[in-house]
Design a protein around this motif. Structure first.
Motif, mmCIF file in Angstrom:
data_model
loop_
_atom_site.group_PDB
_atom_site.id
_atom_site.type_symbol
_atom_site.label_atom_id
_atom_site.label_comp_id
_atom_site.label_asym_id
_atom_site.label_seq_id
_atom_site.Cartn_x
_atom_site.Cartn_y
_atom_site.Cartn_z
ATOM 1 N N TYR A 243 -75.569 24.622 28.566
ATOM 2 C CA TYR A 243 -75.651 26.056 29.070
ATOM 3 C C TYR A 243 -74.559 26.520 29.876
ATOM 4 C CZ TYR A 243 -77.231 29.870 32.030
ATOM 5 O OH TYR A 243 -77.365 31.154 32.706
ATOM 6 N N ASP A 244 -74.064 27.536 29.243
ATOM 7 C CA ASP A 244 -72.918 28.415 29.726
ATOM 8 C C ASP A 244 -73.379 29.557 30.636
ATOM 9 O OD1 ASP A 244 -70.341 29.717 30.295
ATOM 10 O OD2 ASP A 244 -69.665 29.351 28.303
ATOM 11 N N ASP A 245 -72.953 29.395 31.806
ATOM 12 C CA ASP A 245 -73.421 30.496 32.849
ATOM 13 C C ASP A 245 -72.459 31.810 32.736
ATOM 14 O OD1 ASP A 245 -71.414 29.659 34.459
ATOM 15 O OD2 ASP A 245 -72.621 29.753 36.216
ATOM 16 N N GLN B 262 -74.263 20.455 30.658
ATOM 17 C CA GLN B 262 -74.658 19.727 29.673
ATOM 18 C C GLN B 262 -76.326 19.541 29.687
ATOM 19 O OE1 GLN B 262 -72.887 19.036 26.916
ATOM 20 N NE2 GLN B 262 -71.029 20.099 28.018
ATOM 21 N N ARG B 263 -76.948 19.531 28.537
ATOM 22 C CA ARG B 263 -78.381 19.227 28.559
ATOM 23 C C ARG B 263 -78.743 17.775 29.029
ATOM 24 N NH1 ARG B 263 -81.684 20.523 23.055
ATOM 25 N NH2 ARG B 263 -80.266 18.396 22.784
ATOM 26 N N ASP B 264 -79.525 17.627 30.136
ATOM 27 C CA ASP B 264 -79.932 16.307 30.782
ATOM 28 C C ASP B 264 -79.069 15.450 31.584
ATOM 29 O OD1 ASP B 264 -82.534 16.996 29.382
ATOM 30 O OD2 ASP B 264 -81.978 15.862 27.581
ATOM 31 N N VAL B 265 -77.695 16.195 31.731
ATOM 32 C CA VAL B 265 -76.970 15.648 32.679
ATOM 33 C C VAL B 265 -76.761 16.169 34.031
ATOM 34 C CG1 VAL B 265 -74.523 14.913 32.751
ATOM 35 C CG2 VAL B 265 -75.582 14.905 30.639
ATOM 36 N N PRO B 266 -77.147 15.653 35.244
ATOM 37 C CA PRO B 266 -77.232 16.233 36.335
ATOM 38 C C PRO B 266 -75.779 16.679 36.760
ATOM 39 C CG PRO B 266 -78.515 14.124 36.396
ATOM 40 C CD PRO B 266 -78.023 14.275 35.262
ATOM 41 N N ILE C 212 -80.041 20.644 36.817
ATOM 42 C CA ILE C 212 -80.228 19.918 35.777
ATOM 43 C C ILE C 212 -80.726 20.993 34.719
ATOM 44 C CG2 ILE C 212 -81.576 18.146 34.407
ATOM 45 C CD1 ILE C 212 -81.768 16.981 36.937
ATOM 46 N N TYR C 213 -80.011 21.134 33.568
ATOM 47 C CA TYR C 213 -80.415 21.852 32.246
ATOM 48 C C TYR C 213 -81.290 21.358 31.243
ATOM 49 C CZ TYR C 213 -80.034 24.647 28.109
ATOM 50 O OH TYR C 213 -80.334 25.103 26.645
ATOM 51 N N PHE C 214 -82.367 21.713 30.988
ATOM 52 C CA PHE C 214 -83.305 20.944 29.995
ATOM 53 C C PHE C 214 -83.849 21.955 28.693
ATOM 54 C CE2 PHE C 214 -85.570 22.198 33.725
ATOM 55 C CZ PHE C 214 -86.590 22.705 33.271
#
Length: 322
Positions: free
Chosen positions: A275-277, A284-288, A267-269
């Protein structure tokens, strides 16, 4: 390979007289509309979990089922395929094939949609499957591979790989062990045949499929199965066996190793929308987002405060990236 003869005799007995204590015959078949399962099939459900994952199956596929038992899971696969010889059930025990044939006739009497010829019963051996290369879309085995010793297990997995089409998938339910099983139990042929003493550890078991060339593994479930208690089995401590359900795919193994999905999620917050690694993963933010073990490890190594990566749950529900 005398232990295989012992296995043959045990399942001959189980075909002639259902063995209520063999494997997990107490587990209930799941409900499907218009599917009625004859009672004898439930009594002969000699497995440790399920290989029939409803959301994955397509009517046009051809399914190989190795070790037919009483026919319960072959019937469930036929529920989706519904055409002559769309399920090929292979077993090495003539008595088990004969009992399965009787059971399918019973199933046809109580299921208007089912015809016995939906399942083609074939006498054959898991170590030398009587099928052509790349001839099936799906293969399945329930509580069979754990019976085999090292060389035979390698051969059985290789045979499944051979008969699957490219991109095909193998459904598995098998016991694994959480602690080393003493050698005196591993050499007990009847306990091995009963799916109690031949189990491998989790990672050792997965490695067998990667070594055979399967490039993607999905851990669908991992549950408690049996206890080898020190009182009855002469172990130094109680040993927990677990039931492991896998789907493994016949696709190439990536250069950096197989993709193993075991329930890890990121999860990116952070402050950005995504966030692109830089390695093909856009979160996508807040999307598990479910991720494979490799990706989970790489993301943990970044030590970013705005990325949360869960531990493996060993229950993978689909989606995500590798």
């Amino acid at each position: 390979m005398s232990y295989l003869k012992t296995t043959h005799e045990l399942y001959k007995e189980a075909a002639l007289t259902p063995q209520l204590s063999l494997c997990c015959v107490t587990s209930q078949a799941r409900f499907l509309p218009d599917l009625v399962t004859p009672g004898v099939m439930k009594e002969m459900n000699y497995g440790c979990g399920t290989t029939v994952h409803f959301g994955d199956l397509n009517a046009g596929e051809t399914v190989l089922y190795v070790g037919v038992g009483g026919g319960l899971e072959a019937l469930q696969f036929a529920y989706f395929t519904r055409r002559p010889q769309s399920v090929i059930a292979v077993d090495s025990v003539p008595e088990m094939l004969a009992r399965a044939e009787e059971n399918f006739k019973l199933a046809a009497q109580v299921n208007k949609w089912f015809q016995p010829d939906f399942v083609k019963l074939v006498q054959g051996n898991a170590l030398s499957l009587p099928l052509a290369d790349g001839s099936v879309d799906v293969a399945a085995q329930n509580c069979l591979f754990n019976i085999f010793k090292e060389a035979e297990l390698k051969q059985a997995i290789s045979e499944m790989y051979r008969v699957l089409k490219p991109g095909g998938r193998l459904y598995i339910s098998d016991p694994i062990t959480t602690q080393p099983i003493p050698e005196h139990l591993r050499e007990d042929e009847r306990l091995r045949a009963m799916c109690l003493s031949g189990a491998l550890a989790y990672q050792d078991y997965l490695d067998k499929f990667v070594d055979a060339g399967f490039g993607t593994i999905e851990v669908r479930a991992r549950r408690p199965y049996r206890i080898l208690d020190k009182g009855r089995y002469g172990t130094g401590e109680d040993i927990l066996l677990e039931s492991l359900e896998l789907v493994v795919y016949k696709n190439p193994v990536p250069e950096d190793g197989a993709c193993v999905f075991a329930g890890e999620t990121v999860i990116y917050f952070g402050s950005e929308e995504a966030y692109d690694d830089g390695k093909g993963h856009i979160i996508q933010r807040d999307v598990p987002l479910p991720v494979c073990q490799k990706t989970a490890g790489n993301l943990r190594a970044l030590n970013r405060p705005d990325l949360f990566i869960t531990k493996a749950t060993y229950h993978y529900g689909g989606g995500g990236c590798c």
